[in-house]
Design an enzyme around this catalytic site. Sequence first.
Site, mmCIF file in Angstrom:
data_model
loop_
_atom_site.group_PDB
_atom_site.id
_atom_site.type_symbol
_atom_site.label_atom_id
_atom_site.label_comp_id
_atom_site.label_asym_id
_atom_site.label_seq_id
_atom_site.Cartn_x
_atom_site.Cartn_y
_atom_site.Cartn_z
ATOM 1 N N VAL A 88 0.826 -1.202 -0.155
ATOM 2 C CA VAL A 88 0.062 -0.075 -0.137
ATOM 3 C C VAL A 88 0.817 1.274 -0.021
ATOM 4 O O VAL A 88 0.368 2.273 -0.516
ATOM 5 C CB VAL A 88 -0.930 -0.231 1.310
ATOM 6 C CG1 VAL A 88 -1.772 1.117 1.212
ATOM 7 C CG2 VAL A 88 -1.706 -1.151 1.314
ATOM 8 N N GLU A 89 1.927 1.363 0.860
ATOM 9 C CA GLU A 89 2.682 2.498 1.001
ATOM 10 C C GLU A 89 3.637 2.537 -0.314
ATOM 11 O O GLU A 89 3.817 3.964 -0.769
ATOM 12 C CB GLU A 89 3.503 2.292 2.164
ATOM 13 C CG GLU A 89 3.012 2.296 3.492
ATOM 14 C CD GLU A 89 2.862 3.739 4.040
ATOM 15 O OE1 GLU A 89 3.124 4.881 3.193
ATOM 16 O OE2 GLU A 89 2.135 3.904 5.159
ATOM 17 N N SER A 90 4.463 1.719 -1.055
ATOM 18 C CA SER A 90 5.465 1.968 -1.811
ATOM 19 C C SER A 90 5.269 1.142 -3.058
ATOM 20 O O SER A 90 6.116 1.090 -3.882
ATOM 21 C CB SER A 90 6.799 1.934 -1.329
ATOM 22 O OG SER A 90 6.822 0.629 -0.823
ATOM 23 N N TYR A 123 -6.888 3.552 4.041
ATOM 24 C CA TYR A 123 -5.513 2.884 4.205
ATOM 25 C C TYR A 123 -5.777 1.271 4.591
ATOM 26 O O TYR A 123 -5.153 0.412 3.991
ATOM 27 C CB TYR A 123 -4.850 3.709 5.394
ATOM 28 C CG TYR A 123 -3.521 3.211 5.240
ATOM 29 C CD1 TYR A 123 -2.667 3.642 4.495
ATOM 30 C CD2 TYR A 123 -2.864 2.356 6.612
ATOM 31 C CE1 TYR A 123 -1.043 3.255 4.668
ATOM 32 C CE2 TYR A 123 -1.853 1.963 6.659
ATOM 33 C CZ TYR A 123 -0.646 2.385 5.800
ATOM 34 O OH TYR A 123 0.504 2.186 5.858
#
Length: 405
Positions: free
Chosen positions: A142-144, A249
Amino acid sequence: MTFYTARRRLFGAASSLALMGSLTLVALANSYASTQTTSGQLGLTNLTPPASIADSASSQLTRRFWDELQLESQDAWTKLRDDFQWQNEAMNARVQEWIEYYRSKPENIVEITERARPWIAWITQQVEARGLPGEIALIPFVESSFDPKARSHFGAAGLWQIMPRTGDALGLQRNSAWDGRVDVVKSTKAALDYIEMQADEWYDGDLMLSLAAYNAGAGNVNRSRRSAQSRGLEGGYWDLRLPKETMAYVPKLLAISQIINDPEHYGIALPEIDGNAAFAKVALTNPISLAQAATMAGVSTIELAELNPGLKSSTIDPSHSQQLLVPADKAATLREGLASLSSGREAINIAANTSQTGMHVVEHGETLSKIALKHDLSMTDLARWNGISNPEALQPGQQLTLSGS
């Protein structure tokens, strides 16, 4: 605080029972064997164990051996699924929306999971070692998008998208030669520490709230919780009203984990990834160029650079990082090369030190004449000062004084 699951405890109990069962079968077989020997001595032939019992014991032991062997050879995705703890949240409408979104773009899932190849097995091991839900190993998705060199326009960097000030607080060093936020080993430890710390400090161990705080900041989450509680709600993650990115998120994370939990159902083909870590850590004690380390390990400089994204220069300095990541099957080769290099440096240092102190340590293949020539001395004087009657009898490691004083 740790978050061990009932599943893990049950698995441990089942393993113990399986072991006890194996020992019982072995004891039973040994008991029959012992009885047979004794009965033969006494003439009691009717105590021979039935072949069916011996065969059954042998069959069960063999089958259990292969079952255990199969468990050891699990792929990365199977091991990850074993640690999932939040799959019952998948029916939430917000999670379902993201499942459909990712399902409509299967090529993105495949691309990102392929990019996770060097990291996912090792990260899963770190998450499991802490007893955390396996879903947390997918936060870099999800982040990168599992790109260690990813940087946001806000300044976050690395797999875990750690902001500069947060990285400083977590001890992730940054300078012109190194960025610890981009180093996968250091940033993973820091991110997991941070998630656990916030869960314990603010949310009574509630990891979903901690993940919301990881994305939006604890201050924003705490204000939203108080607002939810003022409306008569419990203040759990699903009760929060936060910026759009944070509201999505955890649902994104749960949607990805749901797809990975059952990829065939969603028409996704995950890449095959071994369950063992793809890389190994090799300790460094002296600076070394990336190119030299790559040559020693027998890999390309590009491959080594990709495993060590925190490095911002062509030289690895132990003052920044005391270890280098290399493909797991090349670690022994690199360690041997570094040991040889260290021995060479040590020999050079010894030679320099002994020269400065008026001593010379004989190296393999050296003769008295060569040593005398090297230090601009008379061979006769050198032999006399060291009481050498036979110049051919020099031994490697022998120390010679370079003066008559």
